[in-house]
Design an enzyme around this catalytic site. Structure first.
Site, short mmCIF file in Angstrom:
data_model
loop_
_atom_site.label_atom_id
_atom_site.label_comp_id
_atom_site.label_asym_id
_atom_site.label_seq_id
_atom_site.Cartn_x
_atom_site.Cartn_y
_atom_site.Cartn_z
N TYR A 74 0.80 -1.23 0.00
CA TYR A 74 0.00 0.00 0.00
C TYR A 74 0.84 1.28 0.00
O TYR A 74 2.05 1.23 0.03
CB TYR A 74 -1.07 -0.02 1.10
CG TYR A 74 -0.69 -0.08 2.55
CD1 TYR A 74 0.58 0.11 3.02
CD2 TYR A 74 -1.71 -0.32 3.49
CE1 TYR A 74 0.85 0.06 4.37
CE2 TYR A 74 -1.44 -0.38 4.85
CZ TYR A 74 -0.17 -0.18 5.28
OH TYR A 74 0.09 -0.23 6.61
N GLU A 75 0.14 2.39 -0.11
CA GLU A 75 0.76 3.72 -0.26
C GLU A 75 1.66 3.77 -1.49
O GLU A 75 2.72 4.41 -1.48
CB GLU A 75 1.55 4.11 1.00
CG GLU A 75 0.84 3.97 2.32
CD GLU A 75 -0.52 4.68 2.36
OE1 GLU A 75 -0.79 5.51 1.48
OE2 GLU A 75 -1.30 4.36 3.26
#
Lengths: 611, 611
Positions: free
Chosen positions: A443-444
């Site tokens: 993620y990110e």
């Protein structure tokens, strides 16, 4: 139950001896005024933080994983037992405001300190740490581009921790590719907007910690252009605040479901349905992607710190187990009276432990170097220093995110391996670290996207200027220490690798230019290997510097507890066993895009529409 | 739900074109007599097997993970819905007897075929496959060293699948180190023994598939010496059979609990309490460790096949997703009418997919090569060929176990990465593959132990003879093809690596000799890196051979569907992007034990008792 002791000694080493952070911070009026750049104060805060995470967060980590979060039919979410109470203590002690601006009720401590605390929180309970963690991005975005009205209404409550924030970007069909999101905003004509759409994978998107949750949402204003240039950022509160700041009318944003995930079970990963929810524009119309990156950069370093924290706690538990578990014999025996020796005597076990130690300690040095650069970028009186720090942050953030989460996951896996079969069962907690660490690579911005950001945007797009500045820093250190008895050998290795990095950069850059419209494919084909190579150059530099400091202490007879000798031996291990990964990476980067050029139909049965 | 199609085309390629298995098997009277070495028959059996695993096992994989196994208070265990019914179909179709000896009701098919089926079962549902899988070890041990009475009573029922078997080795304090087990056997004086102790981590240790379970148990007979030389192997049935072979009296072995594990939830991992359970000696008193290795070697290749099968299914799903999921643009666009292009166009995605393909197809070649060697060892009329095959099995089994499970886990992780956030949530099934694949690196002897077995026992202990024999095989292939236009380049790379492997072997061997009582530490310090190096030499050899076959077909215009061109491109990818790992490994192996030599107190706070 897993154990954890905050690495306070190592924090002090990095802050005071490696980075000279107190003296650096003391040059900045902001920290002088707030009297927060004092080495003793910083050490005390970290000791207090360690007590909090060890005493309050660690005991909830395993139960949080087992219980997970429960959503009721109306969309409310119950977090695991104890999570809310721990958050209330966290807020009462003022921790959310640690490095926030005193203008909004913050304590004005350096990011350097706050990031060290974040590492500890991630070690003790990463799922819990994500609830307050996501708020940081919202605070950053509002502080930088929010209107004065939004700032006054929301920042004090977000900074105090009375409310939390989220980042609502991903949609079912759009993750990496935010240019194609479908969530819409309609102008209500009264300074508010009506937001409609579905956002998924929203960490801490719904919970029972606070009486309001402030969502920062990417959406396309009606009439805006297609693609990333038509996206705006909106603030959508769960409850629309009344004039006095208390939560008022329930807004049209509801948690439709929670995801069942591999790990971070204690954190609620929500599907949020926005149905004409009332929102306020943050920053400028159609500049949402730029504003989003303010949040994203904070989140990327934060994600790197998850890899770091999980690596540290997994490593610590592997060391404890390896000292305790007896199996097979060593020569000479260390437990002559018993049937077997502790497995820490076996070199292969030590290899796994040392991999954890070498990556984690270098990661800590990188994380705090970056945090100090953030402090410098924000507060240094000299603009040239600000710019230099900003370039360091830009260049090293994708490395901090990707290299630290990849290493963190691998450390968790290797530390689990030290436990043998006991590592695979839930009781010992090691398999949870592996499951929890896995998300950081995803993620990110996946680690593949980080790699493209590094090589494509941060290195090639500015003609290698940021890279050259970093090379200058390395060169200065090398010039000063190349004849050093201990460190000279590492500097030689590092120098070769740094030169090779420059050569590889030019090679890929040239191929990309020669490639025409297929040029980007050349970058895409090697970016992941390039980031890993770059990561080793950075860690190699940090290990050489740490070894230099440690060697001086050992020579001066100032190493009572063996801390500095251990640093020296860890540097030696790093250069002997981990840094040589660069040898393979150099070759695979050279192989380039040609290695991935083949007929997609024959290989994967894929037929493009246009064919 | 994850999808899976058995790689039947690749099985045929490996069996018929790479290994020439039908012709090899036809030289062996056993397969001539049983008429089971026919290429068409083997292909038909695999097609039928594919229908079974795709239709019956695959649909139970995700539900089995979600439900897990439930133990009731009396120690009975309920397996997930559908597991028992699928087993009954498996037995009714005669699959358990596939490669078993016709003397005991087996069908006498080659191991080559049975191992291909096992790969498919592991792809479709590894937790389920472990129930019949563990029986193989019991059958091997009983066949080789069981008394005629035990063979007649148990082999037909184990081979038909009417009963299943287990391997009971590990105890709470003794996993790798079986020499210190505490389970005791007392001689009842009537040809039976009374077994008492606790065994843990017993896969398929209790279940509801069959009306009896046959445990093979390591225990120390009263009066036997300490250590591994005092351990014997016993057969302990859950129900003591009556004279007519029906299950009789309930024996004193009860499932005390089930472990909560990271993965393979559908398989019951039991704690078994033996309380004066009636047992029968298998083989000779105090030779239990030797007999155990008969089971263990089968289990090790079987575990390697788990890594292979899980890598294959994870890879297949990543390919499907990468063709379907659209995100970002390619140049040129392949979906001009839509907002984004399928992610398979991005080279970094292709890199992850190709890693799966290159490791999996080489792994399949290794697994079937080993299986054919097992057939040869057992049935070749020429004793020299038997010996040669036995040496191949001995040398390559630790590589098949460790290299294939390490690669399988890494493929599962990379394939999960292709899914981005969707890979982390349970729905898509990718995170289950990662959790399920993790155990293969740990059990049946950790991959660290496999590495020690390879370098210490299989290579150094016999003075490098087995290694030289393998080198001779490689050299013969190289001599024949070094000028080949396509393969010549790979042979050059392979030749350098093979020479370097020999050099590294001598280097480590010399250090070990010079090291005196600390000599074993030199082996221990580099064994894992050594096995990985060796694995690449083996895979490099197999890829070069596969590329040669494929190139001939392409040149001859016999590549209608692009299968052979894909083989060629995959070989090219393997040598360009994966094989170069040898460059780093060479350096880390050279670094040796010195890199792990430091003060354990300063580094880890460890103080040996004798200090």
């Amino acid at each position: 139950m897993p154990q954890y002791k905050a690495p306070l000694r190592d924090f002090r080493f990095v802050m005071n001896e490696l980075l000279d952070a107190p003296a650096q911070l003391a040059q900045m009026p902001f920290y002088q005024d707030n009297e927060t750049a004092d080495a003793d104060l910083m050490a005390q805060v970290l000791e207090e933080a360690a007590r909090f995470v060890e005493g309050e967060l660690l005991p909830l980590n395993q139960t949080g994983d087992q219980q997970g979060c429960q959503r009721s039919e109306n969309g409310d979410v119950k977090t695991p037992d104890g999570f809310k109470a721990a958050y209330q203590k966290y807020v009462q002690a003022g921790w959310p405001a640690l490095d926030a601006d005193p203008q909004w009720g913050g304590q004005g401590m350096p990011h350097t300190v706050a990031n060290a605390m974040l590492e500890m929180m991630n070690s003790a309970n990463v799922a819990w740490a994500m609830y307050p963690g996501l708020t940081h991005g919202a605070v950053s975005a509002l502080s930088e581009v929010g209107s004065p009205e939004l700032q006054q209404l929301y920042l004090p409550k977000l900074i105090s921790g009375e409310w939390t924030g989220t980042m609502c970007l991903t949609e079912p069909h759009a993750g990496t590719d935010l240019g194609i999101i479908r969530t819409k905003a309609a102008d209500n004509g009264d300074g508010t907007y009506s937001i409609t759409g579905t956002k998924i994978f929203i960490s801490a998107g719904e919970h029972d910690f606070t009486d309001n949750i402030i969502h920062l949402v990417l959406a396309r204003l009606e009439g805006s252009p297609e693609g990333t240039k038509g996206i705006s950022l909106f603030l959508v509160p769960k409850f629309v605040p009344n004039a006095d700041g208390t939560p008022g009318e329930r807004n049209g944003v509801v948690c439709g479901s929670l995801e069942h995930k591999m790990g971070i079970h204690g954190n609620a990963t929500a599907v949020l349905n926005f149905d004409g929810a009332k929102g306020w524009l943050v920053g400028e119309v159609n500049r949402g992607m730029n504003h989003m990156f303010i949040m994203m950069n904070a989140a990327r370093l934060g994600t790197g710190l998850q890899g770091l924290g999980l690596g540290e706690v997994a490593y610590q538990n592997a060391v404890a187990y390896a000292k305790d578990r007896t199996q097979m014999r060593a020569e000479p025996r260390v437990n002559p009276a018993e049937q077997a020796d502790p497995i820490i005597v076996h070199p292969d076990v030590r290899r796994m432990l040392m991999t954890g130690k070498a990556y984690t300690e270098a990661g800590r040095a990188l994380a705090l170097w970056l945090a100090l650069a953030l402090d410098t970028e924000a507060h240094h009186p000299d603009e040239a220093k600000q710019k230099e720090a900003a370039d360091t942050v830009a260049l090293l953030t994708p490395i901090a995110k990707a290299f630290m989460t990849d290493n963190g996951f691998n450390i968790a896996v290797q530390s689990q391996q030290v436990f043998g079969g006991h590592g695979y069962i839930a009781e010992w907690g090691m398999e949870q670290f592996v499951r929890d660490a896995r998300i950081g690579q995803i993620y990110e911005g996946t680690n593949g996207i980080q790699s493209l950001d590094l090589l494509g945007r941060k290195v090639l797009m500015d003609g290698g200027k940021k890279l050259q500045a970093l090379a200058g820093t390395l060169q200065a250190f090398a010039d000063e220490n190349e004849d050093d008895e201990v460190v000279g050998e590492y500097i030689t290795q590092l120098g070769k690798a740094a030169n090779q990095l420059a050569t590889l950069t030019m090679l890929v850059g040239q191929k990309a230019m020669d490639g025409g419209e297929k040029g980007p494919d050349e970058v895409n084909a090697v970016a992941v290997d390039y980031l890993r190579y770059f990561g080793h150059v950075v860690y190699g530099y940090l290990w050489a510097r740490m070894a230099k400091i440690a060697a001086d202490k050992v020579v001066a007879g100032q190493d009572q507890d063996g801390f500095y000798q251990a640093k020296l031996d860890t540097a030696r291990f790093y250069f002997a066993r981990l840094f040589p990964e660069t040898k393979s990476l150099s070759q695979t980067i050279k192989a380039g895009g040609e290695s991935l050029d083949f007929d997609l139909k024959g290989m994967f049965g894929f037929e493009p529409e246009h064919a």
